[in-house]
Write an enzyme that holds these catalytic residues in place. Structure first.
Site, PDB file in Angstrom:
ATOM      1  N   HIS A 162       4.872   5.979  -1.958  1.00 22.81           N
ATOM      2  CA  HIS A 162       4.264   7.057  -1.241  1.00 22.81           C
ATOM      3  C   HIS A 162       3.418   6.730   0.090  1.00 22.81           C
ATOM      4  O   HIS A 162       3.228   7.637   0.982  1.00 22.81           O
ATOM      5  CB  HIS A 162       3.591   8.123  -1.895  1.00 22.81           C
ATOM      6  CG  HIS A 162       2.215   7.415  -2.582  1.00 22.81           C
ATOM      7  ND1 HIS A 162       2.086   6.748  -3.645  1.00 22.81           N
ATOM      8  CD2 HIS A 162       0.903   7.442  -1.767  1.00 22.81           C
ATOM      9  CE1 HIS A 162       0.621   6.340  -3.775  1.00 22.81           C
ATOM     10  NE2 HIS A 162      -0.046   6.811  -2.479  1.00 22.81           N
ATOM     11  N   ASP A 195       7.156   4.179  -7.735  1.00 26.09           N
ATOM     12  CA  ASP A 195       6.083   4.364  -6.872  1.00 26.09           C
ATOM     13  C   ASP A 195       5.712   3.088  -6.345  1.00 26.09           C
ATOM     14  O   ASP A 195       4.502   2.804  -5.686  1.00 26.09           O
ATOM     15  CB  ASP A 195       4.936   5.113  -7.290  1.00 26.09           C
ATOM     16  CG  ASP A 195       4.265   5.635  -5.910  1.00 26.09           C
ATOM     17  OD1 ASP A 195       4.717   5.669  -4.880  1.00 26.09           O
ATOM     18  OD2 ASP A 195       2.811   6.043  -5.841  1.00 26.09           O
ATOM     19  N   SER A 286      -4.321   3.291  -1.856  1.00 23.21           N
ATOM     20  CA  SER A 286      -3.011   3.273  -2.435  1.00 23.21           C
ATOM     21  C   SER A 286      -2.200   1.916  -1.786  1.00 23.21           C
ATOM     22  O   SER A 286      -2.203   1.645  -0.785  1.00 23.21           O
ATOM     23  CB  SER A 286      -2.062   4.250  -2.157  1.00 23.21           C
ATOM     24  OG  SER A 286      -2.242   5.446  -3.042  1.00 23.21           O
TER      25      SER A 286
END
Length: 438
Positions: A162, A195, A286
């Site tokens: 993402h 992810d 992230s």
């Protein structure tokens, strides 16, 4: 037509809908690309993506994380920034840790701690800093930022899908090393269902320091860990905490809004058998590193539990963050580097949440609704109505928990399912296959 996914998908509510009752929610952690001049004074304007809220699940005994959203405030207590090489070397404190040489000379040094109960995080931060990068992604729709870890000396960087999924088409990716050098990068491969993604630096320097890989299987609840990344544009930020839980099934949804306002859909729900940590992580973390007290990578930070967000704002740390175990991350990264795509383990059942009688007690589990013919489950004798309560001894308390356990494994792995059939427990050995394309 390919067999059905190993569990039934859970319906998701509209991205902007507000739930009737608050529950924790997991959300990816992409942050703003422009670093603030000083520490943030409040919530940042989001360029990151959040999971869609899911409807409250039926009451049960399990611990699977649900999804709902309400307002929250960003927090970054206990955060400090790494300095550049040479800075902070005047400390007069007695050393409690020493760097050791690895058998692989091209990876970051591991740390021998002088105290198991009081790790020298300064030594860990110094060892890990050169192996964690900041990632900026720019498209015609906007800009977003995240983190990544140097995976090898060829310039490959491991991060979250993402973080970079919006870079397709005319998008661009820029990677900034800890010492400030900046390089363009391109996507090598992405795997939306886990992810994870790998990008590669253009003209990668010869002095890259790949991060040392640890063992997520060796982690224990309560063990000290450090998160390293680029939260809120504050590159080189480290925070410390402990492993709060292991094998935590976390779902962030298979379709979500990207950091650039576009609708992304992987087709698969993102389900992680996650490491839960109290180390503070925020939007922008992230793809960054979760390391143990030796400075070894044990997880890729990917999402947080949130007490909420309102439309147009993104919440931050409340002390519950989640990381993808390094065992899974390494398997996917190696496949993406080799072929640009990844294969996944496949069981071949559709399941739902249930509560079953287990002796004189009751427990939550994943009830098999159907078994696809010719699949590992069918070959092992799994039947409709069986309730899976453990995988290799790890408790399974929901359909999502079963997905998380299977996705952490590789095709060809042998696993033991503990099931309840007709009121009796039994162990069933299964050899997982490659998940077919849908």
């Amino acid at each position: 037509m390919a067999p059905e996914n190993e569990t039934q998908q859970i319906p998701q509510a509209d991205y902007y809908s507000r739930p009737a009752a608050p529950e924790p929610v997991t959300e990816p952690l992409t942050g703003a690309s422009q670093p603030p001049v000083g520490p943030p004074s409040g919530p940042t304007s989001p360029l990151g993506t959040s999971s869609r809220p899911q409807p409250r699940r039926d009451s049960r005994l399990g611990q699977t994380l649900g999804a709902a959203l309400i307002a929250a405030v960003l927090a970054s207590g206990g955060t400090y920034a790494l300095t550049h090489a040479g800075e902070g070397s005047s400390s007069t404190a007695t050393p409690t840790a020493t760097a050791t040489t690895n058998s692989n000379q091209n990876t970051s040094p591991t740390i021998t701690q002088g105290s198991a109960t009081a790790p020298d995080w300064t030594a860990v931060a110094g060892a890990v800093a050169p192996s964690v990068v900041s990632i900026d992604v720019t498209t015609s729709q906007g800009a977003g930022a995240g983190s990544g870890v140097v995976y090898d000396d060829q310039g490959h960087v491991l991060t979250n899908n993402h973080v970079v999924e919006g870079a397709g088409g005319n998008g661009s990716i820029t990677v900034t090393l800890n010492d400030g050098r900046t390089y363009a990068a391109s996507v090598v491969g992405t795997d939306p269902s886990t992810d994870l993604a790998v990008i590669k630096l253009s003209g990668a320097p010869k002095d890259l320091v790949p991060i040392s890989l640890g063992s997520s299987d060796a982690l224990k609840v309560g063990a000290p860990v450090m998160a390293v990344g680029n939260p809120l544009g504050l590159s080189g930020t480290v925070t410390t905490g402990i492993v709060s839980a292991l094998n935590r099934p976390v779902s962030t949804g298979g379709s979500s809004s990207s950091p650039f306002g576009q609708q992304q859909s992987s087709g698969d729900e993102v389900v992680t058998n996650a490491i839960q940590t109290s180390a503070a992580i925020n939007p922008g973390n992230s793809g960054g590193a979760l390391v143990n007290s030796k400075g070894e990578l044990v997880g890729i930070n990917s999402s947080i539990a949130s007490l909420g967000q309102s439309q147009g704002s993104q919440s931050g740390n409340i002390g519950i963050g989640f990381a993808i175990p390094v065992k899974e991350a390494k398997s996917i990264a190696d496949q993406l580097i080799s072929s640009g795509k990844a294969q996944h383990a496949f069981l071949g059942v559709s399941t739902r949440d249930t509560v079953v009688t287990d002796g004189s007690a009751k427990r939550a589990g994943a009830q098999v609704v159907s078994v696809s013919g010719g699949t590992p489950a069918a070959n092992a004798g799994i039947k409709s109505g069986d309730v899976v309560i453990a995988v290799d001894g790890h408790p399974v308390d929901s359909a999502t928990a079963l997905v998380a356990q299977i996705r952490e494994m590789k095709a060809g792995d042998k696993t033991t399912l503990t099931i309840i059939r007709g009121g009796s427990r039994q162990d069933v050995s299964v050899t997982l296959a490659v998940k077919p394309a849908s």
